[in-house]
Design a protein around this motif. Structure first.
Motif, mmCIF file in Angstrom:
data_model
loop_
_atom_site.group_PDB
_atom_site.id
_atom_site.type_symbol
_atom_site.label_atom_id
_atom_site.label_comp_id
_atom_site.label_asym_id
_atom_site.label_seq_id
_atom_site.Cartn_x
_atom_site.Cartn_y
_atom_site.Cartn_z
ATOM 1 N N ARG A 178 0.595 4.282 -37.843
ATOM 2 C CA ARG A 178 -0.770 4.701 -38.170
ATOM 3 C C ARG A 178 -0.959 4.624 -39.683
ATOM 4 O O ARG A 178 -0.024 4.906 -40.442
ATOM 5 N N VAL A 179 -2.158 4.249 -40.141
ATOM 6 C CA VAL A 179 -2.488 4.246 -41.565
ATOM 7 C C VAL A 179 -3.167 5.563 -41.915
ATOM 8 O O VAL A 179 -4.086 6.000 -41.218
ATOM 9 N N LEU A 180 -2.679 6.198 -42.970
ATOM 10 C CA LEU A 180 -3.267 7.444 -43.449
ATOM 11 C C LEU A 180 -3.472 7.367 -44.959
ATOM 12 O O LEU A 180 -2.876 6.515 -45.627
ATOM 13 N N GLN A 181 -4.304 8.260 -45.486
ATOM 14 C CA GLN A 181 -4.356 8.452 -46.929
ATOM 15 C C GLN A 181 -3.053 9.122 -47.360
ATOM 16 O O GLN A 181 -2.345 9.715 -46.556
ATOM 17 N N GLU A 182 -2.722 8.997 -48.627
ATOM 18 C CA GLU A 182 -1.461 9.555 -49.113
ATOM 19 C C GLU A 182 -1.350 11.059 -48.888
ATOM 20 O O GLU A 182 -0.252 11.605 -48.813
ATOM 21 N N ASN A 183 -2.491 11.744 -48.791
ATOM 22 C CA ASN A 183 -2.450 13.189 -48.585
ATOM 23 C C ASN A 183 -2.463 13.563 -47.105
ATOM 24 O O ASN A 183 -2.623 14.724 -46.756
ATOM 25 N N GLY A 184 -2.305 12.587 -46.231
ATOM 26 C CA GLY A 184 -2.229 12.857 -44.799
ATOM 27 C C GLY A 184 -3.548 12.859 -44.069
ATOM 28 O O GLY A 184 -3.581 13.048 -42.853
ATOM 29 N N THR A 185 -4.657 12.628 -44.766
ATOM 30 C CA THR A 185 -5.969 12.607 -44.114
ATOM 31 C C THR A 185 -6.257 11.200 -43.578
ATOM 32 O O THR A 185 -5.630 10.226 -44.005
ATOM 33 N N PRO A 186 -7.218 11.067 -42.641
ATOM 34 C CA PRO A 186 -7.527 9.745 -42.080
ATOM 35 C C PRO A 186 -8.007 8.761 -43.135
ATOM 36 O O PRO A 186 -8.659 9.138 -44.108
ATOM 37 N N VAL A 187 -7.700 7.499 -42.923
ATOM 38 C CA VAL A 187 -8.134 6.473 -43.865
ATOM 39 C C VAL A 187 -9.633 6.220 -43.689
ATOM 40 O O VAL A 187 -10.151 6.233 -42.564
ATOM 41 N N GLY A 188 -10.338 6.017 -44.798
ATOM 42 C CA GLY A 188 -11.786 5.786 -44.751
ATOM 43 C C GLY A 188 -12.111 4.316 -44.942
ATOM 44 O O GLY A 188 -11.230 3.475 -45.126
#
Length: 226
Positions: A91-101
């Motif tokens: 899964r791709v996430l933002q570095e802080n663990g939030t969903p990618v936009g």
């Protein structure tokens, strides 16, 4: 070469250990997606074959969209997973663990061109091997990670269906991520804790029901529109 751990802390102060994916599983997922894209491209070619010049134009437009927006659409709309990543459990996430936009996904995927240089994604591979979190050039620029889906995560809930509200002033990437993360975790927080956290960015939310206003901003930031 297989995987490693990337530690982050959520806005609520919860420490997470994200198990990032190494080059091998990511290459396998890329291979699956490439095969799928090839099949779709072949189907488009057959579908437009009988339309002469117009068909050629439509095929080229479809091929362009397939090559550049296939990963973006799946990453943003399918919880960070293209079909290949879903098959490999990534899964791709933002570095802080939030969903990618949208913006981060577009940037990381458009920079595949840079990762490909000088040939066969050597620049991307060198970047991944040099980075402790196996980030290729596109990931470094977009602030994203590719993690295994069995990574322990904070309990998330969908952002409530509210009327989206644009912020009164532009927000930085980290500020946007914090707003979205709050909206996704607000349902698992006590009312008192949620109100306490929502009141922190006072210049953004004001004094009138900051929790609801922050969730409305989050809905706008993930692309919803009234």
């Amino acid at each position: 070469m297989i995987d490693t751990v990337h530690a982050v802390q959520t806005p609520e102060g919860v420490d997470l250990a994200l198990r990032v994916a190494g080059p091998v599983p990511r290459a396998l997922a890329w291979g699956v997606d490439t095969l799928l894209q090839g099949g779709i491209a072949l189907a488009l070619q057959v579908a437009f074959a009988g339309f002469a010049g117009l068909g050629t134009g439509l095929y080229l437009i479809g091929l362009f969209a397939l090559l550049w927006f296939y990963p973006v659409l799946f990453e943003v709309r399918a919880h960070g997973q293209t079909p290949g990543k879903r098959l490999l459990g990534l899964r791709v996430l933002q570095e802080n663990g939030t969903p990618v936009g949208w913006s981060a996904s577009v940037l990381r995927n458009f920079l595949l061109v840079a990762d490909f240089l000088p040939a066969l994604y050597l620049a991307g591979l060198a970047s991944m091997l040099a980075d402790a979190s196996f980030r290729r050039l596109g990931d470094l620029a977009a602030g994203t990670l590719v993690v295994h889906t069995d990574t322990p995560r904070a309990r998330l809930t969908p952002i409530p269906e509210v009327t989206p509200l644009a912020p009164d002033f532009p927000l930085g990437l980290e500020e946007q991520a914090a707003v979205i993360a709050f909206a996704e975790r607000a349902g698992s927080l006590s009312a008192e804790r949620a109100a306490e956290l929502a009141a922190i960015p006072r210049s953004l939310v004001g004094d009138s029901d900051p929790r609801s206003r922050l969730i409305a901003h989050a809905a706008y930031l993930v692309g919803r529109r009234a």
